[in-house]
Scaffold this motif. Structure first.
Motif, PDB file in Angstrom:
ATOM      1  N   THR A 103       8.292   9.113   8.106  1.00 31.16           N
ATOM      2  CA  THR A 103       6.945   8.547   8.181  1.00 31.16           C
ATOM      3  C   THR A 103       6.346   8.370   6.790  1.00 31.16           C
ATOM      4  O   THR A 103       5.721   7.340   6.498  1.00 31.16           O
ATOM      5  N   LYS A 104       6.524   9.344   5.923  1.00 33.34           N
ATOM      6  CA  LYS A 104       6.040   9.197   4.548  1.00 33.34           C
ATOM      7  C   LYS A 104       6.723   8.024   3.865  1.00 33.34           C
ATOM      8  O   LYS A 104       6.081   7.220   3.170  1.00 33.34           O
ATOM      9  N   ALA A 111       3.337  -0.142   2.053  1.00 30.62           N
ATOM     10  CA  ALA A 111       2.392  -0.362   0.954  1.00 30.62           C
ATOM     11  C   ALA A 111       3.071  -1.032  -0.236  1.00 30.62           C
ATOM     12  O   ALA A 111       2.532  -1.977  -0.826  1.00 30.62           O
ATOM     13  N   ALA A 112       4.257  -0.562  -0.590  1.00 25.05           N
ATOM     14  CA  ALA A 112       4.941  -1.072  -1.779  1.00 25.05           C
ATOM     15  C   ALA A 112       5.253  -2.557  -1.651  1.00 25.05           C
ATOM     16  O   ALA A 112       5.117  -3.329  -2.615  1.00 25.05           O
ATOM     17  N   GLU A 113       5.679  -2.991  -0.450  1.00 22.73           N
ATOM     18  CA  GLU A 113       6.003  -4.403  -0.284  1.00 22.73           C
ATOM     19  C   GLU A 113       4.761  -5.281  -0.372  1.00 22.73           C
ATOM     20  O   GLU A 113       4.818  -6.388  -0.921  1.00 22.73           O
ATOM     21  N   ALA A 163       2.727   4.946  -3.295  1.00 19.75           N
ATOM     22  CA  ALA A 163       2.966   3.561  -3.705  1.00 19.75           C
ATOM     23  C   ALA A 163       1.822   3.012  -4.559  1.00 19.75           C
ATOM     24  O   ALA A 163       2.022   2.066  -5.325  1.00 19.75           O
ATOM     25  N   GLY A 164       0.627   3.588  -4.401  1.00 14.54           N
ATOM     26  CA  GLY A 164      -0.524   3.123  -5.163  1.00 14.54           C
ATOM     27  C   GLY A 164      -1.571   2.415  -4.342  1.00 14.54           C
ATOM     28  O   GLY A 164      -2.417   1.700  -4.881  1.00 14.54           O
ATOM     29  N   MET A 165      -1.547   2.605  -3.016  1.00 18.81           N
ATOM     30  CA  MET A 165      -2.485   1.909  -2.124  1.00 18.81           C
ATOM     31  C   MET A 165      -3.462   2.879  -1.478  1.00 18.81           C
ATOM     32  O   MET A 165      -3.068   3.959  -1.022  1.00 18.81           O
ATOM     33  N   ALA A 314      -5.824  -1.760  -5.656  1.00 15.63           N
ATOM     34  CA  ALA A 314      -4.481  -1.198  -5.823  1.00 15.63           C
ATOM     35  C   ALA A 314      -4.359  -0.517  -7.179  1.00 15.63           C
ATOM     36  O   ALA A 314      -4.851  -1.010  -8.193  1.00 15.63           O
ATOM     37  N   GLN A 315      -3.691   0.627  -7.181  1.00 18.42           N
ATOM     38  CA  GLN A 315      -3.515   1.399  -8.413  1.00 18.42           C
ATOM     39  C   GLN A 315      -2.163   1.161  -9.070  1.00 18.42           C
ATOM     40  O   GLN A 315      -1.871   1.731 -10.103  1.00 18.42           O
ATOM     41  N   GLN A 316      -1.346   0.330  -8.456  1.00 17.55           N
ATOM     42  CA  GLN A 316      -0.013   0.105  -8.985  1.00 17.55           C
ATOM     43  C   GLN A 316       0.471  -1.244  -8.490  1.00 17.55           C
ATOM     44  O   GLN A 316       0.102  -1.695  -7.425  1.00 17.55           O
TER      45      GLN A 316
END
Length: 341
Positions: A103-104, A111-113, A163-165, A314-316
């Motif tokens: 799940t993580k 988020a990454a995509e 991921a930064g979201m 977004a942070q990344q």
């Protein structure tokens, strides 16, 4: 140049590219964000170009999507197929350690995509507890046990944050306990606050430290307050802010939904939601309604209401090529292939 503040209105567009009318709307100072739908997506290259066009109009705008997984995943071809959250719950109940790790990882992947295509947020995860009644929630929920929902949603949020979201929990204080669909009507739930706190509210309360934003449900709980949650100062200011101590952003659910119709015209709905405690209001699938909202807000306030939406940025970020070359992406997509098989 981007504005130094973001207004409280989140709007949508009709097609795959921006029209002149879209650009005018996105440049309106009352608009702080845009939500994209499946109709706005053809492939990743088109999506990235669309986002670049949005940034060209106003680089500060928050670009959002509903990309929970399962039946609520707007971008499909070219993106990893994210399972319904209930599928992750099934894995968890068979092997809790594996279920939480998966799940993580799924939270990270989803988020990454999106980040790799230039978006800021997905309105996820669903924190509703499935009570076996609601068709609109159903397998969007992690499960029927509040403790399981809390653990799984925490893992999903941790993955999104990695991921930064920023995260958005929905639909406060819980949409899983009633059959009616707020897209089609205003559901009325006769449970007491004590009953809600024993079950539905548990995940929301437990995950406040991980939750950057919340979205209230268009549901009326007449034994608690006369107004639907998203228009209720008691729910949003007294209970959520003061009693629970939530300090993040509050997004209204879509003001075009039938569950919001009883609050008046679009302008009235927006004003009532903001006065009740929402920081931002969504107006989807009705450009006339969105125009009515920004015009009404302009007439009703001396200056633009600052939403605080910049906290959801977004942070990344990174490219698709960079993402797909990473071992983490390959590992998670293989894990998803296993559970689908």
């Amino acid at each position: 140049m981007g504005k130094k503040y973001l207004g409280p209105v989140v709007v949508d567009i009709e097609g795959l590219t921006l029209t002149d009318e879209d650009k005018k709307m996105l440049a309106n100072p009352w608009v702080g964000g845009i939500i994209l739908f499946g109709r706005n997506y053809k492939d990743r290259q088109q999506l990235e170009k669309l986002v670049q066009g949005i940034r060209g109009v106003n680089s500060a705008l928050i670009v959002a999507v509903d990309h929970e997984g399962g039946r609520v995943q707007r971008f499909r071809s070219g993106f990893s197929r994210i399972p319904a959250m209930q599928q992750l719950g099934v894995v968890f109940r068979g092997d809790s350690e594996r279920g939480l790790a998966l799940t993580k990882s799924v939270g990270w992947l989803s988020a990454a995509e999106l980040l790799a295509s230039g978006l800021d947020i997905s309105f996820a995860p669903v924190l509703d507890v499935d009570c076996g009644l609601s068709d609109i929630i159903g397998d969007r929920s992690f499960g029927q046990n509040p403790e399981d929902v809390t653990l799984l949603a925490a893992a999903f949020m941790d993955g999104m944050h990695e991921a930064g979201m920023a995260t958005t929990g929905k639909h406060f204080p819980g949409h899983g306990g009633i059959k009616e669909d707020s897209h089609l009507e205003l559901p009325v739930d006769d449970r007491t606050l004590d009953e809600l706190e024993q079950r539905d509210i548990g995940p929301f309360r437990s995950l406040l430290s991980r939750t950057n934003a919340l979205m209230p449900a268009h549901i009326q709980f007449p034994r608690i307050d006369a107004l639907p949650v998203g228009f209720s100062a008691w729910w949003l200011k007294e209970y959520l802010r003061q009693k629970l101590g939530f300090k993040g952003v509050i997004f209204s659910d879509d003001l075009s939904m039938e569950g919001a119709v009883g609050m008046g015209g679009y302008g009235d709905r927006a004003i009532k939601a903001l006065q009740a405690g929402c920081n931002a209001v969504l107006v989807c699938n009705n450009r006339k309604g969105a125009l009515e909202v920004v015009e009404c807000l302009h007439r009703s306030f001396d200056s633009v209401v600052v939403s605080g939406l910049e906290s959801m940025r977004a942070q990344q970020s990174g490219s698709w090529d960079h993402l797909q070359q990473g071992a983490r992406w390959r590992e998670v997509t293989l894990m998803l292939d296993e559970i689908k098989g």
